[in-house]
Design a protein around this motif. Sequence first.
Motif: not given
Length: 267
Positions: A136-137, A139, A169, A171, A182
């Motif tokens: 889910s993340w 970068y 970043l 999610w 983001s």
Amino acid sequence: GGTRKFNNVSYSLGGHHHFSDQWKLTTNFGLAWRAPHVYELYSNGNELGSGMFVKGDSTMHSERSYKWISSISYSNKVFSARMDGYLQWISGYIYDEPKKETITVISGVYPVFQYKQTPAFFRGMDFDFHFMPINSWDYHLIASFIRANEQTTGNYLPYIPSSRFSHDLSWLHETNSKLRLSIRHRFVAKQTRFDSNTDLIPYTPPAYHLLGFAASFECPVKYGYKLQFMIAADNILNKEYKEYTNRSRYYAHDMGSDVRCVVNWSF
């Protein structure tokens, strides 16, 4: 005007090697060329979009470029990274620079810019990094820098982008529908490799930071169609800044806060 003909030869030679499933190397060397644009050859008037009076040079020849670029990359399930480096030699690099004089026409007074050619040497590096610790993340970071000089004198060439990096970043929440949030940050450094004799003003804009965000929601509808709603914003703090490569910086700051709302229907 008359008639001009430009004839050149181009070639490239490259290779690609997998050291392992994760490591890859690519390299390429090539010769390319670009004929001068009719605008660069025969201009003699106002460029109203940037507030300049531009003069061309009808005697200019083609730009000829030798470029060597190499890339190395690594990737696994958690992150990926790539680095590109290049060297470029350009015979007859075309650009316009101010003549330190003005001209008066019926619409006002304008600084005069003259197109010219010079042998140039460019080199630089680009970085691209992705980090995905969980599904889910995400970068993502991109960074780049470039250097450019005249080969004969070593002087800095004008209007070359300064060093910069941007990262974001994000999610993602995904079920039957998708929700993505983001936040973005971009930093642009002050251009210190600068020759005041090749610009209208003897200084470059200061460094700046910009923040942005985006939110999107996608959901399925009947018959396999998809509906997406998105809101995105750049420069959310409405910061005043000037980009060195933007000619409008002589007269005004760059764009302030920019908010966009988008609806997409996929069918």
